[in-house]
Scaffold this motif. Structure first.
Motif, short mmCIF file in Angstrom:
data_model
loop_
_atom_site.label_atom_id
_atom_site.label_comp_id
_atom_site.label_asym_id
_atom_site.label_seq_id
_atom_site.Cartn_x
_atom_site.Cartn_y
_atom_site.Cartn_z
N TYR A 143 -9.71 2.10 1.17
CA TYR A 143 -8.34 1.67 1.56
C TYR A 143 -7.99 1.80 3.00
O TYR A 143 -6.84 2.12 3.32
N SER A 198 -4.03 7.74 2.20
CA SER A 198 -3.07 6.82 1.51
C SER A 198 -3.77 5.60 0.95
O SER A 198 -5.06 5.52 1.02
N ARG A 199 -3.07 4.50 0.70
CA ARG A 199 -3.99 3.25 0.43
C ARG A 199 -3.70 2.13 1.44
O ARG A 199 -3.73 1.20 1.26
N GLY A 200 -3.68 2.67 2.56
CA GLY A 200 -3.94 1.89 3.67
C GLY A 200 -2.52 2.03 4.55
O GLY A 200 -2.61 1.64 5.91
N GLN A 228 0.41 -3.08 4.89
CA GLN A 228 0.12 -1.79 5.52
C GLN A 228 1.31 -1.77 6.56
O GLN A 228 1.77 -2.70 7.23
N THR A 270 -3.14 8.34 6.86
CA THR A 270 -3.76 6.86 6.92
C THR A 270 -4.70 6.81 5.50
O THR A 270 -4.87 7.70 4.84
N GLY A 271 -5.54 5.50 5.41
CA GLY A 271 -5.99 5.15 4.49
C GLY A 271 -7.30 5.87 4.13
O GLY A 271 -7.83 6.29 4.90
N ARG A 285 0.82 -1.10 0.03
CA ARG A 285 0.01 0.24 -0.10
C ARG A 285 0.86 1.56 0.01
O ARG A 285 1.79 1.18 0.61
N THR A 328 -6.93 2.02 6.79
CA THR A 328 -5.91 1.48 7.64
C THR A 328 -6.68 0.56 8.68
O THR A 328 -7.53 1.16 9.26
#
Length: 231
Positions: free
Chosen positions: A148, A198-200, A183, A143-144, A2, A150
């Protein structure tokens, strides 16, 4: 693995958040994008945050100050408009600053695990504690995003790679410390306040990610709790 999109650069941690916040960093030159002349729905809040005269009316000086903030923190479009995204970032900063040196005041991060890295998704903050003693932080994180998220719960760091590159997105993830599948804590070359997230992974500034690298080890606990607004 991620990883978040590249959106900008970051210059501050929580300790740099002082009022007026717009004066706490060296503003980057505003882009050539035209300045918004419309008064935004959060005009008064944004003016107060930036230390501008609070009259609720957009001015050329207001626009330039808002635009500089947007450029510094990866907020698009950078047109100097006091809209919900810009105010949302500022509101996050205010809430993070209010935490001060007592990030676990709600007692939600376990104090019976020894050294542990805590992540509060609601406030987008992380810190390291040992029992009730604060070891490092709190510092802002990214964070996600929605879809996505977290993942929450008690985890352990199971793999560390200082020069990791995502095999999924082919993007550098320096100082990666993985705690749940793909992650991880890692640094990013963008603003940790930039939306949507983010993406996780738990994105950090390089300074903070490097410090986490020096303080944590494989097998150390990580506790993630709360819910990021908008997810």
């Amino acid at each position: 693995m991620r990883v978040a999109r590249r959106l900008g650069t970051v210059t501050l941690g929580i300790t740099g958040l002082t009022a007026p916040l717009a004066l706490a960093f060296g503003a980057q030159p505003a882009s050539a994008v035209s300045c918004a002349t419309m008064t935004g729905p959060y005009q008064r809040q944004v003016e107060a945050f930036l230390g501008r005269p609070v009259d609720g009316r957009q001015s050329a000086a207001d626009c330039k100050a808002i635009q500089a903030f947007q450029n510094n923190y990866g907020i698009t479009p950078t047109i100097g408009y006091a809209g919900p995204v810009t105010w949302g970032v500022m509101d996050f900063m205010n809430k993070q600053k209010a935490v001060g040196r007592n990030p676990n005041r709600d007692g939600k991060c376990p104090v019976n695990k020894g050294r542990i890295a805590c992540v509060n998704l609601t406030l987008q903050l992380t810190w390291i504690q040992d029992g009730k003693k604060l070891v490092y932080g709190p510092v802002p994180v990214r964070t996600g995003r929605d879809g996505y998220e977290t993942r929450t719960g008690l985890k352990k760091i199971y793999w560390r790679h200082i020069d990791h590159v995502s095999t999924l997105y082919n993007v550098p993830m320096p100082y990666s410390q993985f705690f749940d599948g793909g992650q991880a804590f890692h640094s990013v070359n963008l603003s940790v306040w930039s939306p949507p997230g983010s993406r996780g992974c738990v994105n950090m500034t390089r300074k903070d990610a490097k410090r986490y690298w020096s303080l944590l080890r494989t097998g150390d606990d990580v506790y993630v709790y709360g819910r990021k607004p908008g997810t």
